[in-house]
Design an enzyme around this catalytic site. Structure first.
Site, PDB file in Angstrom:
ATOM      1  N   TRP A   1     -28.417  47.095  30.207  1.00 15.10           N
ATOM      2  CA  TRP A   1     -29.160  46.139  29.852  1.00 15.10           C
ATOM      3  C   TRP A   1     -28.592  45.166  29.102  1.00 15.10           C
ATOM      4  O   TRP A   1     -29.017  43.867  29.211  1.00 15.10           O
ATOM      5  CB  TRP A   1     -30.300  46.720  28.775  1.00 15.10           C
ATOM      6  CG  TRP A   1     -31.462  45.701  28.290  1.00 15.10           C
ATOM      7  CD1 TRP A   1     -32.694  45.156  28.804  1.00 15.10           C
ATOM      8  CD2 TRP A   1     -31.449  44.974  26.816  1.00 15.10           C
ATOM      9  NE1 TRP A   1     -33.167  44.341  27.892  1.00 15.10           N
ATOM     10  CE2 TRP A   1     -32.318  43.999  27.130  1.00 15.10           C
ATOM     11  CE3 TRP A   1     -30.529  44.876  25.876  1.00 15.10           C
ATOM     12  CZ2 TRP A   1     -32.569  43.106  25.811  1.00 15.10           C
ATOM     13  CZ3 TRP A   1     -30.631  44.130  24.999  1.00 15.10           C
ATOM     14  CH2 TRP A   1     -31.575  43.164  24.945  1.00 15.10           C
ATOM     15  N   HIS A   2     -27.622  45.517  28.338  1.00 18.33           N
ATOM     16  CA  HIS A   2     -26.831  44.463  27.496  1.00 18.33           C
ATOM     17  C   HIS A   2     -26.105  43.618  28.370  1.00 18.33           C
ATOM     18  O   HIS A   2     -25.731  42.619  27.700  1.00 18.33           O
ATOM     19  CB  HIS A   2     -25.995  45.173  26.445  1.00 18.33           C
ATOM     20  CG  HIS A   2     -26.685  45.569  25.113  1.00 18.33           C
ATOM     21  ND1 HIS A   2     -27.573  46.838  25.230  1.00 18.33           N
ATOM     22  CD2 HIS A   2     -26.926  44.943  23.783  1.00 18.33           C
ATOM     23  CE1 HIS A   2     -28.102  47.057  23.874  1.00 18.33           C
ATOM     24  NE2 HIS A   2     -27.600  45.658  23.289  1.00 18.33           N
ATOM     25  N   GLY A   3     -25.470  44.162  29.379  1.00 16.53           N
ATOM     26  CA  GLY A   3     -24.530  43.148  30.332  1.00 16.53           C
ATOM     27  C   GLY A   3     -24.253  44.069  31.586  1.00 16.53           C
ATOM     28  O   GLY A   3     -24.281  45.055  31.702  1.00 16.53           O
TER      29      GLY A   3
ATOM     30  N   PHE B   1     -26.200  38.374  26.988  1.00 12.21           N
ATOM     31  CA  PHE B   1     -26.907  39.538  27.407  1.00 12.21           C
ATOM     32  C   PHE B   1     -28.359  39.475  27.815  1.00 12.21           C
ATOM     33  O   PHE B   1     -28.969  40.289  28.156  1.00 12.21           O
ATOM     34  CB  PHE B   1     -26.848  40.392  26.105  1.00 12.21           C
ATOM     35  CG  PHE B   1     -25.577  40.815  25.631  1.00 12.21           C
ATOM     36  CD1 PHE B   1     -24.326  40.749  26.196  1.00 12.21           C
ATOM     37  CD2 PHE B   1     -25.241  40.358  24.238  1.00 12.21           C
ATOM     38  CE1 PHE B   1     -23.097  40.980  25.765  1.00 12.21           C
ATOM     39  CE2 PHE B   1     -24.168  40.366  23.565  1.00 12.21           C
ATOM     40  CZ  PHE B   1     -22.852  40.510  24.547  1.00 12.21           C
TER      41      PHE B   1
END
Length: 470
Positions: free
Chosen positions: A321-323, A470
Protein backbone atom coordinates in the site's frame (compact mmCIF):
# COMPACT_ATOMS: atom_id res chain seq x y z
CA UNK A 1 -1.59 22.02 -3.65
CA UNK A 2 -0.21 21.18 -0.24
CA UNK A 3 -1.15 22.62 3.14
CA UNK A 4 2.37 23.90 3.76
CA UNK A 5 2.31 26.26 0.78
CA UNK A 6 1.85 30.03 0.86
CA UNK A 7 -0.98 29.89 -1.66
CA UNK A 8 -2.96 27.45 0.47
CA UNK A 9 -2.33 29.36 3.71
CA UNK A 10 -2.82 32.87 2.38
CA UNK A 11 -5.44 32.40 -0.35
CA UNK A 12 -7.22 29.05 -0.60
CA UNK A 13 -7.88 28.45 3.10
CA UNK A 14 -9.08 31.97 4.03
CA UNK A 15 -11.40 32.15 1.00
CA UNK A 16 -12.75 28.66 1.72
CA UNK A 17 -13.43 29.41 5.39
CA UNK A 18 -15.11 32.76 4.66
CA UNK A 19 -17.44 31.13 2.12
CA UNK A 20 -18.03 28.08 4.34
CA UNK A 21 -19.05 30.12 7.38
CA UNK A 22 -21.15 32.50 5.28
CA UNK A 23 -23.37 30.00 3.42
CA UNK A 24 -26.51 28.56 5.07
CA UNK A 25 -26.19 25.14 6.69
CA UNK A 26 -27.95 23.28 3.87
CA UNK A 27 -25.28 24.43 1.39
CA UNK A 28 -22.17 23.68 3.47
CA UNK A 29 -21.62 20.13 2.20
CA UNK A 30 -22.14 21.27 -1.39
CA UNK A 31 -19.58 24.04 -0.91
CA UNK A 32 -17.20 21.57 0.76
CA UNK A 33 -17.53 19.23 -2.22
CA UNK A 34 -16.90 22.07 -4.67
CA UNK A 35 -13.82 23.48 -2.95
CA UNK A 36 -12.45 19.96 -2.44
CA UNK A 37 -12.69 19.25 -6.16
CA UNK A 38 -11.01 22.59 -6.89
CA UNK A 39 -8.28 21.71 -4.36
CA UNK A 40 -7.74 18.34 -6.03
CA UNK A 41 -7.87 19.71 -9.57
CA UNK A 42 -5.37 22.44 -8.75
CA UNK A 43 -2.41 20.09 -9.08
CA UNK A 44 -3.78 17.59 -11.61
CA UNK A 45 -6.94 18.73 -13.46
CA UNK A 46 -7.30 15.49 -15.45
CA UNK A 47 -7.53 13.26 -12.40
CA UNK A 48 -10.45 15.20 -10.95
CA UNK A 49 -12.48 13.28 -13.55
CA UNK A 50 -11.30 10.05 -11.90
CA UNK A 51 -12.41 11.43 -8.54
CA UNK A 52 -15.86 12.34 -9.92
CA UNK A 53 -16.19 8.90 -11.52
CA UNK A 54 -15.33 7.22 -8.19
CA UNK A 55 -17.96 9.31 -6.39
CA UNK A 56 -20.74 8.60 -8.89
CA UNK A 57 -19.85 4.92 -9.38
CA UNK A 58 -19.68 4.04 -5.68
CA UNK A 59 -22.72 6.14 -4.80
CA UNK A 60 -24.71 4.21 -7.43
CA UNK A 61 -23.33 0.88 -6.20
CA UNK A 62 -24.48 1.70 -2.66
CA UNK A 63 -28.00 2.41 -3.88
CA UNK A 64 -28.04 -0.84 -5.84
CA UNK A 65 -27.01 -2.88 -2.80
CA UNK A 66 -29.72 -1.16 -0.76
CA UNK A 67 -32.42 -2.02 -3.33
CA UNK A 68 -31.43 -5.70 -3.54
CA UNK A 69 -33.08 -6.75 -0.28
CA UNK A 70 -34.87 -10.03 -0.79
CA UNK A 71 -33.32 -13.45 -0.23
CA UNK A 72 -33.62 -14.21 -3.94
CA UNK A 73 -31.57 -11.10 -4.73
CA UNK A 74 -28.66 -11.88 -2.40
CA UNK A 75 -26.49 -13.42 -5.13
CA UNK A 76 -26.97 -10.36 -7.30
CA UNK A 77 -26.26 -8.11 -4.32
CA UNK A 78 -23.04 -9.99 -3.64
CA UNK A 79 -22.09 -9.73 -7.32
CA UNK A 80 -22.60 -5.94 -7.19
CA UNK A 81 -20.42 -5.78 -4.06
CA UNK A 82 -17.61 -7.87 -5.57
CA UNK A 83 -17.71 -5.90 -8.83
CA UNK A 84 -17.59 -2.58 -6.97
CA UNK A 85 -14.63 -3.62 -4.83
CA UNK A 86 -12.87 -5.03 -7.91
CA UNK A 87 -13.30 -1.80 -9.87
CA UNK A 88 -11.91 0.31 -7.02
CA UNK A 89 -8.93 -1.99 -6.54
CA UNK A 90 -8.37 -2.16 -10.30
CA UNK A 91 -8.17 1.63 -10.51
CA UNK A 92 -5.73 1.75 -7.62
CA UNK A 93 -3.73 -1.14 -9.12
CA UNK A 94 -3.57 0.38 -12.59
CA UNK A 95 -2.43 3.83 -11.58
CA UNK A 96 -0.15 2.82 -8.73
CA UNK A 97 1.23 -0.60 -9.60
CA UNK A 98 1.17 -0.94 -13.39
CA UNK A 99 4.84 -0.08 -13.92
CA UNK A 100 5.84 -2.01 -10.79
CA UNK A 101 4.35 -5.22 -12.21
CA UNK A 102 5.82 -4.56 -15.66
CA UNK A 103 9.29 -4.00 -14.18
CA UNK A 104 8.94 -7.18 -12.13
CA UNK A 105 7.90 -9.18 -15.21
CA UNK A 106 10.79 -7.75 -17.23
CA UNK A 107 13.22 -8.59 -14.45
CA UNK A 108 12.01 -12.19 -14.00
CA UNK A 109 11.36 -13.13 -17.62
CA UNK A 110 14.00 -10.98 -19.28
CA UNK A 111 11.36 -9.25 -21.42
CA UNK A 112 11.42 -5.61 -22.47
CA UNK A 113 7.81 -4.57 -22.08
CA UNK A 114 7.80 -0.75 -22.20
CA UNK A 115 6.73 1.00 -19.01
CA UNK A 116 3.63 3.19 -19.10
CA UNK A 117 5.04 5.97 -16.86
CA UNK A 118 1.57 6.75 -15.55
CA UNK A 119 1.39 9.67 -13.13
CA UNK A 120 0.03 8.65 -9.74
CA UNK A 121 -3.20 10.46 -8.81
CA UNK A 122 -2.46 12.22 -5.53
CA UNK A 123 -4.20 10.66 -2.55
CA UNK A 124 -5.62 7.68 -4.47
CA UNK A 125 -4.37 5.24 -1.80
CA UNK A 126 -6.21 7.18 0.90
CA UNK A 127 -9.51 7.89 -0.80
CA UNK A 128 -9.73 4.37 -2.25
CA UNK A 129 -9.58 2.94 1.28
CA UNK A 130 -12.24 5.41 2.40
CA UNK A 131 -14.46 4.31 -0.47
CA UNK A 132 -13.91 0.65 0.39
CA UNK A 133 -14.84 1.26 4.02
CA UNK A 134 -18.17 2.64 2.83
CA UNK A 135 -18.84 -0.14 0.29
CA UNK A 136 -17.93 -2.93 2.71
CA UNK A 137 -19.94 -1.50 5.60
CA UNK A 138 -22.98 -0.95 3.37
CA UNK A 139 -22.74 -4.55 2.17
CA UNK A 140 -22.47 -5.76 5.76
CA UNK A 141 -25.47 -3.54 6.59
CA UNK A 142 -23.36 -1.93 9.28
CA UNK A 143 -24.20 1.56 8.01
CA UNK A 144 -27.18 2.92 6.06
CA UNK A 145 -26.72 3.86 2.42
CA UNK A 146 -25.95 7.51 1.81
CA UNK A 147 -28.79 8.81 -0.35
CA UNK A 148 -27.32 12.27 -0.96
CA UNK A 149 -24.65 12.29 -3.65
CA UNK A 150 -23.53 15.70 -2.36
CA UNK A 151 -22.88 14.34 1.14
CA UNK A 152 -21.23 11.22 -0.27
CA UNK A 153 -19.04 13.29 -2.58
CA UNK A 154 -18.06 15.56 0.31
CA UNK A 155 -17.01 12.49 2.33
CA UNK A 156 -14.85 11.05 -0.46
CA UNK A 157 -13.23 14.27 -1.66
CA UNK A 158 -12.97 16.23 1.62
CA UNK A 159 -9.76 18.21 1.13
CA UNK A 160 -8.43 18.24 4.74
CA UNK A 161 -7.70 14.49 4.71
CA UNK A 162 -7.75 13.78 0.99
CA UNK A 163 -4.03 13.70 0.30
CA UNK A 164 -2.48 12.11 3.38
CA UNK A 165 -5.21 11.01 5.70
CA UNK A 166 -6.05 10.20 8.34
CA UNK A 167 -8.13 7.50 6.64
CA UNK A 168 -11.64 8.33 7.79
CA UNK A 169 -14.09 5.44 7.79
CA UNK A 170 -17.60 6.32 6.70
CA UNK A 171 -19.08 4.96 9.92
CA UNK A 172 -16.99 7.45 11.92
CA UNK A 173 -18.18 10.48 10.01
CA UNK A 174 -21.66 9.78 8.63
CA UNK A 175 -23.46 11.56 11.49
CA UNK A 176 -21.16 14.55 11.15
CA UNK A 177 -22.12 14.87 7.50
CA UNK A 178 -25.69 15.49 8.64
CA UNK A 179 -25.04 17.57 11.75
CA UNK A 180 -21.89 19.02 13.24
CA UNK A 181 -20.91 21.74 15.64
CA UNK A 182 -19.19 24.86 14.32
CA UNK A 183 -18.33 27.46 16.97
CA UNK A 184 -15.45 29.65 18.07
CA UNK A 185 -14.04 27.00 20.42
CA UNK A 186 -13.81 24.46 17.60
CA UNK A 187 -12.38 27.02 15.20
CA UNK A 188 -9.76 28.12 17.75
CA UNK A 189 -8.86 24.52 18.59
CA UNK A 190 -8.62 23.72 14.89
CA UNK A 191 -6.35 26.70 14.27
CA UNK A 192 -4.02 25.53 17.05
CA UNK A 193 -3.90 22.02 15.60
CA UNK A 194 -3.18 23.45 12.15
CA UNK A 195 -0.41 25.78 13.36
CA UNK A 196 1.17 23.00 15.41
CA UNK A 197 1.17 20.71 12.38
CA UNK A 198 2.51 23.47 10.15
CA UNK A 199 5.36 24.06 12.59
CA UNK A 200 6.17 20.35 12.66
CA UNK A 201 6.25 20.21 8.88
CA UNK A 202 7.97 23.48 8.01
CA UNK A 203 10.27 24.17 10.95
CA UNK A 204 11.26 20.63 11.91
CA UNK A 205 10.66 18.16 9.07
CA UNK A 206 11.96 20.42 6.32
CA UNK A 207 15.13 21.37 8.19
CA UNK A 208 16.03 17.88 9.40
CA UNK A 209 15.15 16.68 5.89
CA UNK A 210 17.87 18.92 4.45
CA UNK A 211 20.39 17.15 6.68
CA UNK A 212 19.14 13.79 5.40
CA UNK A 213 19.39 14.89 1.76
CA UNK A 214 22.89 16.30 2.31
CA UNK A 215 24.15 13.04 3.79
CA UNK A 216 22.30 11.02 1.16
CA UNK A 217 24.16 12.93 -1.55
CA UNK A 218 27.52 11.71 -0.23
CA UNK A 219 28.65 8.70 -2.34
CA UNK A 220 27.97 5.58 -0.34
CA UNK A 221 31.56 4.36 -0.80
CA UNK A 222 32.81 7.55 0.88
CA UNK A 223 30.23 7.87 3.67
CA UNK A 224 31.49 7.18 7.20
CA UNK A 225 29.66 4.59 9.29
CA UNK A 226 28.37 7.19 11.77
CA UNK A 227 27.23 9.40 8.86
CA UNK A 228 25.05 6.58 7.58
CA UNK A 229 23.34 6.20 10.95
CA UNK A 230 23.07 9.98 11.34
CA UNK A 231 21.35 9.96 7.95
CA UNK A 232 19.00 7.19 9.11
CA UNK A 233 18.22 9.09 12.30
CA UNK A 234 17.52 12.27 10.33
CA UNK A 235 15.07 10.42 8.10
CA UNK A 236 13.43 8.87 11.17
CA UNK A 237 12.73 12.35 12.52
CA UNK A 238 11.84 13.83 9.13
CA UNK A 239 9.18 11.29 8.23
CA UNK A 240 7.57 11.57 11.67
CA UNK A 241 7.30 15.35 11.65
CA UNK A 242 6.42 15.41 7.95
CA UNK A 243 3.57 12.92 8.21
CA UNK A 244 2.32 13.68 11.71
CA UNK A 245 2.53 17.40 10.95
CA UNK A 246 0.37 16.95 7.88
CA UNK A 247 -2.07 14.79 9.89
CA UNK A 248 -2.25 17.45 12.61
CA UNK A 249 -3.03 20.06 9.97
CA UNK A 250 -5.77 17.78 8.62
CA UNK A 251 -7.29 17.36 12.09
CA UNK A 252 -7.15 21.12 12.59
CA UNK A 253 -8.81 21.86 9.25
CA UNK A 254 -11.49 19.30 10.07
CA UNK A 255 -12.22 21.02 13.39
CA UNK A 256 -12.50 24.39 11.66
CA UNK A 257 -15.09 22.82 9.35
CA UNK A 258 -16.92 21.12 12.22
CA UNK A 259 -15.55 17.58 11.76
CA UNK A 260 -13.72 15.41 14.28
CA UNK A 261 -11.07 13.18 12.70
CA UNK A 262 -9.17 10.45 14.51
CA UNK A 263 -5.71 11.30 15.82
CA UNK A 264 -3.22 9.48 13.62
CA UNK A 265 -0.09 9.50 15.83
CA UNK A 266 0.55 9.09 19.55
CA UNK A 267 4.28 9.62 20.14
CA UNK A 268 5.31 6.43 18.30
CA UNK A 269 9.01 6.71 19.10
CA UNK A 270 8.28 6.12 22.78
CA UNK A 271 7.10 2.59 21.98
CA UNK A 272 8.54 -0.39 23.84
CA UNK A 273 8.03 -2.86 21.00
CA UNK A 274 7.30 -2.97 17.30
CA UNK A 275 3.77 -4.07 18.18
CA UNK A 276 3.23 -0.94 20.26
CA UNK A 277 4.81 1.21 17.55
CA UNK A 278 2.06 0.18 15.14
CA UNK A 279 -0.57 1.07 17.70
CA UNK A 280 0.87 4.58 17.78
CA UNK A 281 1.94 5.15 14.14
CA UNK A 282 -0.54 5.82 11.30
CA UNK A 283 -3.34 4.63 13.55
CA UNK A 284 -6.08 5.03 10.95
CA UNK A 285 -4.28 2.73 8.48
CA UNK A 286 -3.75 0.04 11.13
CA UNK A 287 -7.41 0.29 12.12
CA UNK A 288 -8.49 -0.08 8.48
CA UNK A 289 -6.42 -3.21 7.89
CA UNK A 290 -7.57 -4.72 11.18
CA UNK A 291 -11.27 -4.11 10.44
CA UNK A 292 -11.34 -5.02 6.75
CA UNK A 293 -8.55 -7.57 6.25
CA UNK A 294 -7.17 -9.05 9.47
CA UNK A 295 -10.42 -9.78 11.36
CA UNK A 296 -12.32 -11.08 8.29
CA UNK A 297 -9.44 -13.53 7.70
CA UNK A 298 -9.82 -14.85 11.25
CA UNK A 299 -7.52 -12.52 13.17
CA UNK A 300 -5.89 -14.34 16.07
CA UNK A 301 -8.89 -16.59 16.74
CA UNK A 302 -7.56 -19.46 14.67
CA UNK A 303 -4.72 -21.96 14.59
CA UNK A 304 -1.16 -20.73 14.89
CA UNK A 305 -0.28 -21.36 11.20
CA UNK A 306 -3.36 -19.39 10.08
CA UNK A 307 -2.56 -16.66 12.58
CA UNK A 308 0.93 -16.32 11.10
CA UNK A 309 -0.57 -16.33 7.61
CA UNK A 310 -3.01 -13.57 8.56
CA UNK A 311 -0.23 -11.37 9.93
CA UNK A 312 1.99 -11.90 6.90
CA UNK A 313 -0.84 -11.13 4.46
CA UNK A 314 -1.72 -7.92 6.33
CA UNK A 315 1.87 -6.76 6.45
CA UNK A 316 2.55 -7.67 2.84
CA UNK A 317 -0.45 -5.52 1.88
CA UNK A 318 0.62 -2.76 4.27
CA UNK A 319 4.02 -2.59 2.60
CA UNK A 320 2.54 -2.72 -0.89
CA UNK A 321 0.00 0.00 0.00
CA UNK A 322 2.83 2.38 0.82
CA UNK A 323 4.54 2.13 -2.53
CA UNK A 324 5.11 0.28 -5.77
CA UNK A 325 8.55 -1.16 -5.12
CA UNK A 326 9.91 -4.33 -3.57
CA UNK A 327 11.60 -2.32 -0.82
CA UNK A 328 8.14 -1.44 0.52
CA UNK A 329 7.11 -5.09 0.42
CA UNK A 330 10.31 -6.03 2.26
CA UNK A 331 9.58 -3.29 4.81
CA UNK A 332 6.07 -4.64 5.37
CA UNK A 333 7.24 -8.22 5.75
CA UNK A 334 10.07 -7.04 8.01
CA UNK A 335 7.48 -5.72 10.46
CA UNK A 336 5.29 -8.77 9.92
CA UNK A 337 8.15 -11.04 10.91
CA UNK A 338 9.03 -8.95 13.97
CA UNK A 339 5.41 -8.86 15.15
CA UNK A 340 5.15 -12.64 14.79
CA UNK A 341 8.29 -13.05 16.92
CA UNK A 342 7.00 -10.62 19.55
CA UNK A 343 3.57 -12.22 19.76
CA UNK A 344 4.58 -15.87 19.62
CA UNK A 345 8.19 -16.15 20.79
CA UNK A 346 9.77 -13.31 22.77
CA UNK A 347 6.76 -11.31 24.01
CA UNK A 348 6.71 -12.68 27.55
CA UNK A 349 10.50 -12.42 27.85
CA UNK A 350 10.48 -8.80 26.59
CA UNK A 351 8.10 -7.67 29.33
CA UNK A 352 10.76 -8.50 31.92
CA UNK A 353 13.27 -6.09 30.36
CA UNK A 354 13.76 -2.63 31.94
CA UNK A 355 11.65 0.04 30.24
CA UNK A 356 14.73 1.80 28.85
CA UNK A 357 15.96 -1.43 27.25
CA UNK A 358 12.54 -2.02 25.67
CA UNK A 359 12.51 1.48 24.21
CA UNK A 360 16.04 1.15 22.83
CA UNK A 361 15.14 -2.23 21.32
CA UNK A 362 12.06 -0.76 19.64
CA UNK A 363 13.88 2.37 18.41
CA UNK A 364 16.67 0.35 16.81
CA UNK A 365 14.11 -1.75 14.95
CA UNK A 366 12.19 1.37 13.90
CA UNK A 367 15.29 3.17 12.57
CA UNK A 368 16.39 0.09 10.66
CA UNK A 369 12.86 -0.16 9.26
CA UNK A 370 13.12 3.41 7.96
CA UNK A 371 16.40 2.50 6.27
CA UNK A 372 14.47 -0.12 4.30
CA UNK A 373 11.55 2.22 3.68
CA UNK A 374 13.63 5.15 2.43
CA UNK A 375 15.69 3.11 -0.03
CA UNK A 376 14.78 3.73 -3.64
CA UNK A 377 15.48 0.14 -4.66
CA UNK A 378 16.98 -3.10 -3.38
CA UNK A 379 20.48 -2.22 -4.61
CA UNK A 380 20.44 1.08 -2.72
CA UNK A 381 19.12 -0.74 0.35
CA UNK A 382 21.99 -3.19 0.24
CA UNK A 383 24.54 -0.40 -0.16
CA UNK A 384 23.10 1.60 2.75
CA UNK A 385 23.15 -1.42 5.05
CA UNK A 386 26.72 -2.21 3.99
CA UNK A 387 27.73 1.41 4.61
CA UNK A 388 26.20 1.31 8.09
CA UNK A 389 28.27 -1.70 9.06
CA UNK A 390 31.59 -0.69 7.49
CA UNK A 391 31.16 -2.78 4.39
CA UNK A 392 33.01 -0.26 2.21
CA UNK A 393 35.94 0.01 4.65
CA UNK A 394 35.26 3.70 5.21
CA UNK A 395 36.09 5.53 8.44
CA UNK A 396 33.90 4.93 11.45
CA UNK A 397 33.60 8.70 11.87
CA UNK A 398 35.24 11.54 9.94
CA UNK A 399 35.49 15.32 9.94
CA UNK A 400 32.40 15.82 7.76
CA UNK A 401 30.35 13.69 10.16
CA UNK A 402 31.49 15.83 13.08
CA UNK A 403 30.69 18.99 11.09
CA UNK A 404 27.14 17.91 10.21
CA UNK A 405 26.54 16.65 13.73
CA UNK A 406 27.82 19.86 15.29
CA UNK A 407 25.97 22.27 13.02
CA UNK A 408 22.69 20.38 13.40
CA UNK A 409 22.98 19.37 17.06
CA UNK A 410 20.46 21.93 18.35
CA UNK A 411 17.96 20.99 15.62
CA UNK A 412 18.37 17.29 16.44
CA UNK A 413 17.81 17.91 20.16
CA UNK A 414 14.69 20.00 19.45
CA UNK A 415 13.35 17.29 17.14
CA UNK A 416 13.98 14.55 19.69
CA UNK A 417 12.28 16.51 22.49
CA UNK A 418 9.36 17.41 20.21
CA UNK A 419 8.78 13.75 19.37
CA UNK A 420 7.93 13.18 23.05
CA UNK A 421 5.12 14.65 25.20
CA UNK A 422 7.65 16.90 26.97
CA UNK A 423 6.95 20.06 24.94
CA UNK A 424 3.19 19.57 25.16
CA UNK A 425 3.37 18.89 28.91
CA UNK A 426 5.39 22.06 29.54
CA UNK A 427 2.88 24.08 27.51
CA UNK A 428 -0.08 22.60 29.43
CA UNK A 429 1.66 23.23 32.76
CA UNK A 430 2.29 26.83 31.74
CA UNK A 431 -1.36 27.39 30.82
CA UNK A 432 -2.67 25.71 33.97
CA UNK A 433 -0.33 27.45 36.41
CA UNK A 434 -0.59 30.95 34.96
CA UNK A 435 -4.26 30.63 34.01
CA UNK A 436 -5.24 33.76 32.03
CA UNK A 437 -1.66 34.88 31.48
CA UNK A 438 -0.76 31.35 30.51
CA UNK A 439 -3.39 31.36 27.77
CA UNK A 440 -2.15 34.74 26.56
CA UNK A 441 1.45 33.50 26.46
CA UNK A 442 0.26 30.33 24.70
CA UNK A 443 -1.56 32.38 22.07
CA UNK A 444 1.55 34.49 21.53
CA UNK A 445 3.68 31.35 21.13
CA UNK A 446 1.29 29.97 18.52
CA UNK A 447 1.33 33.28 16.65
CA UNK A 448 5.13 33.25 16.68
CA UNK A 449 5.17 29.66 15.43
CA UNK A 450 2.82 30.59 12.61
CA UNK A 451 4.86 33.67 11.71
CA UNK A 452 8.11 31.69 11.75
CA UNK A 453 6.59 28.99 9.53
CA UNK A 454 5.32 31.53 7.00
CA UNK A 455 8.65 33.37 7.05
CA UNK A 456 10.45 30.09 6.37
CA UNK A 457 8.11 29.35 3.46
CA UNK A 458 8.67 32.77 1.91
CA UNK A 459 12.35 31.99 1.33
CA UNK A 460 12.14 28.21 1.18
CA UNK A 461 13.30 26.27 -1.83
CA UNK A 462 12.95 22.98 0.06
CA UNK A 463 9.39 21.98 0.97
CA UNK A 464 8.82 18.34 0.03
CA UNK A 465 6.00 16.16 1.28
CA UNK A 466 7.17 12.57 1.62
CA UNK A 467 3.76 10.90 1.47
CA UNK A 468 3.07 12.25 -2.01
CA UNK A 469 5.10 9.21 -3.06
CA UNK A 470 2.62 6.83 -1.51
Amino acid sequence: MIFSSLFFICVFLPVTLILYYAVPWRFKNALLLLVSLVFYAWGEPVYVLLMIFSIVFNYTAGLQMRDLKTLAQQKKRKAVFIFTVAVNLALLGFFKYCDFFLKSINSVLGTQIPLRNIALPIGISFYTFQILSYVIDVYREKVPVQTSIIDFGAYISMFPQLIAGPIVRYDDIRMQLESRRIDLDHIASGAMWFIRGLGKKVLLANNIGMLYDTLMAVPVQERAVVSTWLMAGAYTLQIYFDFSGYSDMAVGLGKMLGFEFVQNFRYPYLSRSATEFWRRWHISLGTWFREYVYIPMGGNRCSTPKYIRNLLVVWFLTGLWHGADWTFVIWGLYYGGILILEKLVIGTWMKKWPAAVQRIYALVLIIFGWVIFSSGNIVQLGETIASGFGGFHTAFIDSSTLYYLGTNLLLIIVCILSSTPMVSNVYELLCNRLKTWGRVIGAVLYCLMFAASVAFLVNATYNPFLYFRF
